[in-house]
Design an enzyme around this catalytic site. Sequence first.
Site, PDB file in Angstrom:
ATOM      1  N   SER A 137       0.838  -1.199   0.000  1.00  0.00           N
ATOM      2  CA  SER A 137       0.000   0.000   0.000  1.00  0.00           C
ATOM      3  C   SER A 137       0.879   1.258   0.000  1.00  0.00           C
ATOM      4  O   SER A 137       1.664   1.444  -0.922  1.00  0.00           O
ATOM      5  CB  SER A 137      -0.972  -0.048   1.174  1.00  0.00           C
ATOM      6  OG  SER A 137      -1.989   0.905   1.024  1.00  0.00           O
ATOM      7  N   ASP A 166      -9.553  -6.092  -4.142  1.00  0.00           N
ATOM      8  CA  ASP A 166      -9.127  -4.816  -3.563  1.00  0.00           C
ATOM      9  C   ASP A 166     -10.178  -3.753  -3.844  1.00  0.00           C
ATOM     10  O   ASP A 166     -10.422  -3.389  -4.995  1.00  0.00           O
ATOM     11  CB  ASP A 166      -7.784  -4.405  -4.158  1.00  0.00           C
ATOM     12  CG  ASP A 166      -7.077  -3.341  -3.332  1.00  0.00           C
ATOM     13  OD1 ASP A 166      -7.763  -2.537  -2.674  1.00  0.00           O
ATOM     14  OD2 ASP A 166      -5.834  -3.329  -3.341  1.00  0.00           O
ATOM     15  N   HIS A 202      -7.567  -5.787  -0.105  1.00  0.00           N
ATOM     16  CA  HIS A 202      -6.418  -4.898   0.048  1.00  0.00           C
ATOM     17  C   HIS A 202      -5.550  -5.304   1.235  1.00  0.00           C
ATOM     18  O   HIS A 202      -4.329  -5.230   1.178  1.00  0.00           O
ATOM     19  CB  HIS A 202      -6.917  -3.461   0.222  1.00  0.00           C
ATOM     20  CG  HIS A 202      -5.837  -2.438   0.314  1.00  0.00           C
ATOM     21  ND1 HIS A 202      -5.269  -1.860  -0.797  1.00  0.00           N
ATOM     22  CD2 HIS A 202      -5.217  -1.873   1.395  1.00  0.00           C
ATOM     23  CE1 HIS A 202      -4.358  -0.984  -0.417  1.00  0.00           C
ATOM     24  NE2 HIS A 202      -4.299  -0.979   0.905  1.00  0.00           N
TER      25      HIS A 202
END
Length: 289
Positions: free
Chosen positions: A97, A220, A247
């Site tokens: 991320s 995600d 995610h």
Amino acid sequence: MPLTRVPLGSGAADVAYDRTGTGPGLVLVHGTGATREQWLPLTEAVADRFTVVAPDYSGSGGTTDHGGPLTLADLADEVLAAADHAGLDRFHLVGHSLGAAIATHLAAHHPERVRSLVLHAGWAHTDSRLRAQFTYWLDLLHADAAHGTAHFARMLPLAAFGPRYWERTGTAANEELVRGLAAALAPGIARQVEVDLSVDLRPLLGRVTAPTLVLASAHDQIIGADQQRALLAGIPDSRYQEIDAGHGAPGEDPAGFAALIAGFLDERRAAEEVRAAGAPAEPAAAARA
């Protein structure tokens, strides 16, 4: 816990990191609101053959700093400083991320240092949809700080986890997770979300020379497939793989997540050993998407 002092744009930071294992260097960069502990399953999986360095960047864990605004360059400098302090010259680099954005920035500015790159749930730039999402996150975090609520923690499983989490998780277990998340969120998460808002890696992608795995989560809901395509199109030596998770794959499927990344790292290590021995390396098996 080792510490190294790093000069940043608005002051200094004392960066905390863990150093584990033996072998070629491997640096792991956590995501927004997390800490270096996010990487414990992967560290356990590879510490017998890699020297693993996992820092906390500003706003998380044992790292302390000036308390002011942060930039992506600041966080990349912190990660590189931890690698330097740990004695790593060249290293494999993995980011999740925001950690993927930090890793991309580092790999573009210091290509001679990075052996290979894994980007999970990364993005090329903060477009209007991501800007709306991160602004909403800030609204939740500010409301929680003002009123003692846990709206951000309650939102996280909904946004971050895929169908397999919900198939195996009941209401009581999810409520327990929300309480745990509310207690564990990094104190500087709002400062990190401000960095999320600033990401634009498009001018840098072509400068990444390391063999790169763009690892996407099939479910995600935070980072869209268009962002993965942009990373693939922009990074010259890149390929694509998916994990059947949301995610938050490091928490949703820690064993599967670690196995996918370890497989790529082992492949890259083997390719380097073949080259060092003077034999031609095998071509990459996976095609670019």
